[in-house]
Design a protein around this motif. Structure first.
Motif, PDB file in Angstrom:
ATOM      1  N   VAL A   6      -9.812  -6.663   5.350  1.00  0.00           N
ATOM      2  CA  VAL A   6      -8.376  -6.539   5.129  1.00  0.00           C
ATOM      3  C   VAL A   6      -7.712  -6.019   6.396  1.00  0.00           C
ATOM      4  O   VAL A   6      -8.194  -5.092   7.046  1.00  0.00           O
ATOM      5  N   ARG A   7      -6.592  -6.617   6.767  1.00  0.00           N
ATOM      6  CA  ARG A   7      -5.856  -6.171   7.941  1.00  0.00           C
ATOM      7  C   ARG A   7      -4.401  -5.966   7.528  1.00  0.00           C
ATOM      8  O   ARG A   7      -3.913  -6.584   6.597  1.00  0.00           O
ATOM      9  N   ILE A   8      -3.726  -5.103   8.242  1.00  0.00           N
ATOM     10  CA  ILE A   8      -2.333  -4.810   7.922  1.00  0.00           C
ATOM     11  C   ILE A   8      -1.512  -4.765   9.197  1.00  0.00           C
ATOM     12  O   ILE A   8      -1.985  -4.321  10.237  1.00  0.00           O
ATOM     13  N   ARG A   9      -0.323  -5.299   9.104  1.00  0.00           N
ATOM     14  CA  ARG A   9       0.620  -5.151  10.207  1.00  0.00           C
ATOM     15  C   ARG A   9       1.973  -4.809   9.614  1.00  0.00           C
ATOM     16  O   ARG A   9       2.435  -5.469   8.689  1.00  0.00           O
ATOM     17  N   ARG A  10       2.585  -3.764  10.105  1.00  0.00           N
ATOM     18  CA  ARG A  10       3.889  -3.355   9.600  1.00  0.00           C
ATOM     19  C   ARG A  10       4.977  -4.061  10.379  1.00  0.00           C
ATOM     20  O   ARG A  10       4.990  -4.044  11.610  1.00  0.00           O
ATOM     21  N   ALA A  11       5.863  -4.702   9.656  1.00  0.00           N
ATOM     22  CA  ALA A  11       6.957  -5.416  10.300  1.00  0.00           C
ATOM     23  C   ALA A  11       7.904  -4.433  10.984  1.00  0.00           C
ATOM     24  O   ALA A  11       8.024  -3.272  10.589  1.00  0.00           O
ATOM     25  N   LEU A  12       8.581  -4.897  12.030  1.00  0.00           N
ATOM     26  CA  LEU A  12       9.520  -4.053  12.745  1.00  0.00           C
ATOM     27  C   LEU A  12      10.838  -3.996  11.990  1.00  0.00           C
ATOM     28  O   LEU A  12      11.385  -5.023  11.594  1.00  0.00           O
ATOM     29  N   VAL A  13      11.333  -2.803  11.775  1.00  0.00           N
ATOM     30  CA  VAL A  13      12.585  -2.613  11.047  1.00  0.00           C
ATOM     31  C   VAL A  13      13.627  -2.077  12.018  1.00  0.00           C
ATOM     32  O   VAL A  13      13.367  -1.126  12.755  1.00  0.00           O
ATOM     33  N   PRO A  14      14.824  -2.663  12.078  1.00  0.00           N
ATOM     34  CA  PRO A  14      15.855  -2.195  13.008  1.00  0.00           C
ATOM     35  C   PRO A  14      16.260  -0.748  12.733  1.00  0.00           C
ATOM     36  O   PRO A  14      16.138  -0.249  11.613  1.00  0.00           O
ATOM     37  N   ASP A  15      16.729  -0.077  13.772  1.00  0.00           N
ATOM     38  CA  ASP A  15      17.206   1.285  13.625  1.00  0.00           C
ATOM     39  C   ASP A  15      18.352   1.331  12.616  1.00  0.00           C
ATOM     40  O   ASP A  15      19.192   0.435  12.542  1.00  0.00           O
ATOM     41  N   GLY A  16      18.376   2.400  11.844  1.00  0.00           N
ATOM     42  CA  GLY A  16      19.465   2.594  10.898  1.00  0.00           C
ATOM     43  C   GLY A  16      19.238   1.951   9.550  1.00  0.00           C
ATOM     44  O   GLY A  16      20.089   2.061   8.667  1.00  0.00           O
ATOM     45  N   VAL A  17      18.103   1.269   9.371  1.00  0.00           N
ATOM     46  CA  VAL A  17      17.820   0.636   8.090  1.00  0.00           C
ATOM     47  C   VAL A  17      16.910   1.538   7.274  1.00  0.00           C
ATOM     48  O   VAL A  17      15.846   1.947   7.736  1.00  0.00           O
ATOM     49  N   ASP A  18      17.329   1.877   6.076  1.00  0.00           N
ATOM     50  CA  ASP A  18      16.537   2.703   5.179  1.00  0.00           C
ATOM     51  C   ASP A  18      15.513   1.811   4.488  1.00  0.00           C
ATOM     52  O   ASP A  18      15.855   1.013   3.608  1.00  0.00           O
ATOM     53  N   THR A  19      14.260   1.933   4.870  1.00  0.00           N
ATOM     54  CA  THR A  19      13.236   1.056   4.311  1.00  0.00           C
ATOM     55  C   THR A  19      13.030   1.303   2.823  1.00  0.00           C
ATOM     56  O   THR A  19      12.581   0.407   2.106  1.00  0.00           O
ATOM     57  N   ASN A  20      13.355   2.489   2.358  1.00  0.00           N
ATOM     58  CA  ASN A  20      13.199   2.773   0.931  1.00  0.00           C
ATOM     59  C   ASN A  20      14.164   1.964   0.084  1.00  0.00           C
ATOM     60  O   ASN A  20      13.945   1.759  -1.108  1.00  0.00           O
ATOM     61  N   LEU A  40      -2.784  12.153  18.201  1.00  0.00           N
ATOM     62  CA  LEU A  40      -2.896  10.721  17.971  1.00  0.00           C
ATOM     63  C   LEU A  40      -1.849  10.323  16.933  1.00  0.00           C
ATOM     64  O   LEU A  40      -2.152  10.068  15.770  1.00  0.00           O
ATOM     65  N   LEU A  41      -0.599  10.283  17.376  1.00  0.00           N
ATOM     66  CA  LEU A  41       0.515  10.010  16.473  1.00  0.00           C
ATOM     67  C   LEU A  41       0.397   8.614  15.884  1.00  0.00           C
ATOM     68  O   LEU A  41       0.118   7.653  16.585  1.00  0.00           O
ATOM     69  N   GLY A  42       0.631   8.536  14.588  1.00  0.00           N
ATOM     70  CA  GLY A  42       0.638   7.230  13.940  1.00  0.00           C
ATOM     71  C   GLY A  42      -0.724   6.640  13.691  1.00  0.00           C
ATOM     72  O   GLY A  42      -0.837   5.458  13.397  1.00  0.00           O
ATOM     73  N   ASP A  43      -1.791   7.431  13.803  1.00  0.00           N
ATOM     74  CA  ASP A  43      -3.126   6.898  13.574  1.00  0.00           C
ATOM     75  C   ASP A  43      -3.210   6.361  12.151  1.00  0.00           C
ATOM     76  O   ASP A  43      -2.774   6.998  11.199  1.00  0.00           O
ATOM     77  N   GLY A  44      -3.783   5.190  12.003  1.00  0.00           N
ATOM     78  CA  GLY A  44      -3.865   4.536  10.705  1.00  0.00           C
ATOM     79  C   GLY A  44      -2.758   3.535  10.480  1.00  0.00           C
ATOM     80  O   GLY A  44      -2.831   2.714   9.564  1.00  0.00           O
ATOM     81  N   GLU A  45      -1.706   3.589  11.300  1.00  0.00           N
ATOM     82  CA  GLU A  45      -0.617   2.630  11.203  1.00  0.00           C
ATOM     83  C   GLU A  45      -0.804   1.553  12.273  1.00  0.00           C
ATOM     84  O   GLU A  45      -1.507   1.759  13.261  1.00  0.00           O
ATOM     85  N   PRO A  46      -0.184   0.390  12.094  1.00  0.00           N
ATOM     86  CA  PRO A  46      -0.285  -0.655  13.122  1.00  0.00           C
ATOM     87  C   PRO A  46       0.159  -0.132  14.478  1.00  0.00           C
ATOM     88  O   PRO A  46       1.105   0.647  14.587  1.00  0.00           O
ATOM     89  N   PHE A  47      -0.535  -0.561  15.529  1.00  0.00           N
ATOM     90  CA  PHE A  47      -0.225  -0.076  16.867  1.00  0.00           C
ATOM     91  C   PHE A  47       1.112  -0.650  17.322  1.00  0.00           C
ATOM     92  O   PHE A  47       1.380  -1.832  17.134  1.00  0.00           O
ATOM     93  N   PRO A  48       1.973   0.173  17.938  1.00  0.00           N
ATOM     94  CA  PRO A  48       3.336  -0.286  18.284  1.00  0.00           C
ATOM     95  C   PRO A  48       3.388  -1.106  19.569  1.00  0.00           C
ATOM     96  O   PRO A  48       4.127  -0.780  20.498  1.00  0.00           O
ATOM     97  N   TRP A  49       2.595  -2.176  19.641  1.00  0.00           N
ATOM     98  CA  TRP A  49       2.684  -3.042  20.818  1.00  0.00           C
ATOM     99  C   TRP A  49       4.038  -3.737  20.861  1.00  0.00           C
ATOM    100  O   TRP A  49       4.530  -4.176  19.821  1.00  0.00           O
ATOM    101  N   PRO A  50       4.640  -3.896  22.034  1.00  0.00           N
ATOM    102  CA  PRO A  50       5.875  -4.682  22.128  1.00  0.00           C
ATOM    103  C   PRO A  50       5.579  -6.157  21.910  1.00  0.00           C
ATOM    104  O   PRO A  50       4.414  -6.601  21.933  1.00  0.00           O
TER     105      PRO A  50
END
Length: 804
Positions: A762-776, A273-283
């Protein structure tokens, strides 16, 4: 999506009040409902109530079977399966209530938005494996796992109709020896008869449903029903459209011999169950459908609470569910056969229906030696109406146990008609919220009618740093460092135009900031060092310039009633400052109204209620007359208010002190009235809601953030959400409608703004980050909320996604 309750129809079922009709079939109806003792407009607290038709003659065998299935379904305990909430098998019209899932079924989402991406299918597979394991662990077989029985909710998919489908179908089908199942998603054992179905049969159906999710077609799809039956009987699956990474595993699930299929335990090991606990990657398209269902449910709850009912709710076009064959003469849902029998959920009629059965028998006999009774059962099931529970051929609806009679029409980006339809915004939305920089986006923040037409989630990499953005109204205008600017299409994030920043010889920005972008009419005004420049909002063509006061560097800007107020400081001289007011004509012109000198460097300016507020030296609050620039009041030294927020007749120190405390000043005299959060180590700027609720973050240097709310008028603490109640560590707090919005580098969370709400909301949704962007490397963004959409600029990335 939702239908108004028919006139004269009872509004109460057990302890539930019916809000709207979700769907119907031959055996009963499904309604959206909430408890009568706790009315709500929150879809997460609603249920789907399924009732058996009152006019059916239900014998003791049915009620006993229904009771056993209720007991079995209650035993299924899984976050990946819709929960049975309550039921009554002994009522005059038996009913059950299940967890409400505000989202489309897999059968609806794929035809509307296309096959799911690999990441979503992978996560979907891991989820359904665990849902099936919970069902089997309760000694229940699903028997009808199909795309219509997988609902795509905001937090992930949920399996529905386990066990209960058997009870509902038993009267119509099993009692006559027919098969419970859906064409195209049945196992070979289903064709032999229900008694041959085993746990491995559900694994076969799982493989078929996931193949559909990944490719957009069922693995046994064919234009002729007999061909579908023949291919299922041989396990002749077509997986060419399935990504290569998934074919081996799905191929094993679809083996002819049940003994050779993998067990659920084996699938759980191979399909983590990859990514469990993270927002679901719906398109984006699926997220759009989910948002539409959630909005419709909220509107129905609000309408019911106001006594208006749901008669004015948008009833959108019916869904054409995925079908492996085209049955062109399918009767309309609820239509009676020649003998008056209902034509849905396996009801047997005469005339045309009998002709269809004879025709299918001849085709099936010519194609493959499959039991005639099984083929008839499949056909009857395919003919089922668009309502009802598992076993029907309709697309599953937003409930946890029903098919829909309607759903959003068109693509996810289409603008629906009726209430909640996207329209042109009537004002510019700034990242600091409404007037007074309160950090409150108001009801427009969650009203989908205020969303840019055609919007769907997007992420854009930029060629310059961006700091603050304004939505105006179809263009997202962002100001960057060095006098730079960037305009994006608010609906999809595509670049419209940009102005590069002025840079030094070593490539760094010549000036650190451009302040907040200003928009009047169709003209954008960008503040750079030494000049205010006007550009066409949509084309970026320069329309005019106004020079800044010579020898001054701007500190902050504020646009109010088409007047731009700007604070200036003289570099190297802390003993002087300046405020200027300029009238903008919306065509490129700008006219200076007044200047007011200051005896210390100023901070940002805030305009509200005919006054301009600012602090000088970071410790002395000052107010000016907005029309003339004349000083009206000056507060005591030492307030430590580098920025301000104004709500009514109160001024709140907008930048909190590390040693604790939010001073509240009288807007007329600037005298201190009280201090909020005294002694609490605070971080960042607070937000002030229209009702006087103040929200702020407490974020110790070593530890996670706590969210605190206070009453502005009394200073009383209303609520605190401890670190354990938050899904991520936020850095910014805002209000939007009845939600408190928390933003970090790439995460957005919401929780109810009410002081009595529970932390589990409380709800959380992780914003989509483009490839190649270092979120840190991303800095803490500002956040802009409009129409249930969030816009997040951060360095050289701009993100937009759904408000959780």
């Amino acid at each position: 999506m939702l239908e108004a309750l028919p006139a004269g129809r009872p509004r109460l079922v057990g302890p539930y009040r019916l809000l709207a009709r979700l769907g119907a079939g031959g055996m009963g109806e499904v309604h959206l409902a909430c408890r009568t003792d706790t009315p709500t407009a929150d879809p997460r607290h609603m249920v789907a109530v399924k009732t058996v038709r009152a006019d059916l003659e239900l014998d003791d065998d049915f009620r006993a079977r229904f009771r056993r299935e209720i007991t079995a379904a209650r035993a299924v305990d899984s976050p990946y399966a819709a929960r049975l909430v309550a039921a009554d098998a002994d009522a005059a019209a038996p009913w059950l209530a299940t967890e409400y899932v505000p989202g489309p079924s897999l059968a609806e989402a794929v035809p509307r938005t296309g096959p799911l991406p690999l990441a979503a299918v992978t996560r979907l597979g891991g989820t359904l494996v665990r849902a099936l394991a919970a069902v089997h662990g309760a000694r229940v077989l699903h028997r009808d796992l199909k795309p219509a029985n997988v609902l795509l909710g905001p937090d992930g998919p949920k399996l529905i109709d386990f066990g209960i489908a058997q009870a509902f179908e038993a009267t119509a089908l099993t009692s006559t020896g027919l098969v419970v199942g859906s064409p195209g998603f049945m196992s070979p054992e289903h064709l032999t008869g229900s008694r041959a179905v085993v746990p491995a049969s559900d694994v076969f159906c799982l493989g078929a449903a996931l193949a559909f999710a990944a490719s957009g077609r069922g693995p046994f799809h064919d234009d002729e029903m007999a061909a579908v039956i023949y291919r299922i009987s041989r396990a002749d699956a077509e997986l060419s459209g399935v990504p290569e990474e998934l074919r081996p595993l799905l191929g094993r699930c679809l083996r002819l011999d049940p003994a050779r299929r993998p067990t659920l335990a084996e699938l759980a090991e191979e399909w983590p169950l990859l990514g469990d606990g993270e927002p679901f990657p719906w398109p984006g398209g699926v997220l759009g459908l989910i948002a539409a269902y959630g909005t419709a449910a909220r509107e129905s709850g609000e309408a019911a609470a106001s006594g208006a009912g749901v008669a004015e709710l948008p009833t959108l076009g019916p869904v054409v569910p995925y079908s492996p064959t085209a049955v062109g003469d399918r009767p309309a849902p609820g239509a009676a056969g020649a003998d008056g029998a209902d034509g849905a959920d396996g009801g047997v009629g005469t005339g045309a229906a009998e002709g269809r059965r004879r025709r299918w028998r001849r085709i099936a006999a010519a194609a493959v030696a499959v039991a005639v009774i099984a083929t008839v059962g499949v056909i009857l099931n395919q003919r089922a109406g668009q309502g009802g529970s598992g076993g029907t051929g309709g697309a599953a609806g937003p409930s946890a146990s029903a098919s829909r009679s309607g759903s959003p029409s068109g693509s996810a980006s289409a603008s629906p008609s009726g209430p909640g339809a996207a329209r042109v915004l009537d004002q510019v939305v700034q990242p600091y919220g409404g007037e007074g920089r309160t950090g409150d986006f108001g009801k427009a923040g969650t009203d989908t009618g205020q969303r840019p037409a055609g919007w769907s989630p997007w992420a854009t990499k930029t060629d310059q740093d961006v700091e603050e953005c304004a939505l105006a109204p179809t263009v997202l205008l962002c100001a960057g460092g060095g006098g730079g600017a960037l305009a994006l299409n608010a609906a999809d994030g595509k670049k419209l135009w940009s102005v590069p920043p002025r840079r030094t010889t070593d490539g760094t920005n010549l000036y650190p900031t451009s302040g907040y972008p200003a928009v009047v009419g169709d003209t954008a005004y960008i503040t750079g060092e030494g000049v205010l420049t006007a550009y066409g909002l949509k084309d970026g063509k320069e329309r005019g310039r106004l020079a800044a006061p010579a020898g001054w560097a701007h500190k902050g800007t504020e646009l109010h009633d088409d007047v731009l107020y700007t604070s200036y400081l003289r570099l190297g001289d802390t003993a002087s400052g300046l405020v200027r007011a300029v009238r903008l004509d919306g065509k490129g012109g700008a006219r200076e109204l007044w200047r007011h000198p200051l005896d210390h460097n100023p901070e940002e300016v805030v305009a509200s209620g005919g006054r301009v507020f600012l602090t000088i030296g970071g410790v002395v609050p000052v107010s000016l007359d907005a029309a003339t620039g004349r000083e009206l009041a000056r507060g005591a030294d030492g307030v430590e208010c580098p920025s301000l927020a104004v709500r009514g007749e109160s001024v709140l120190c907008g930048w909190t002190r590390l040693d604790g405390g939010l001073p509240v000043l009288d807007a007329r005299t600037l005298r201190r009235q009280r201090v909020l959060a005294e002694g609490v180590e605070l971080s960042g700027t607070p937000a002030v809601r229209a009702d006087g609720t103040v929200a702020v973050l407490s974020k110790p240097q070593s530890g996670s953030a706590t969210v605190l709310t206070y009453d502005l008028a009394t200073g009383r603490e209303l609520r605190r959400t401890e670190p354990g109640g938050l899904a991520a560590d936020p850095a910014l707090v805002r209000f939007a409608g009845d939600l408190l919005v928390l933003a970090g580098k790439q995460d957005v969370q919401t929780l109810p703004a009410s002081a009595t709400a529970a932390d589990q909301d409380v709800r959380i949704r992780r914003a989509l980050v483009p490839d190649g962007v270092d979120t840190n490397s991303l800095t803490t963004p500002s956040v802009l909320v409009a129409g249930g959409a969030v816009f997040l600029p951060s360095d050289q990335v701009v993100l937009s996604g759904y408000l959780p």
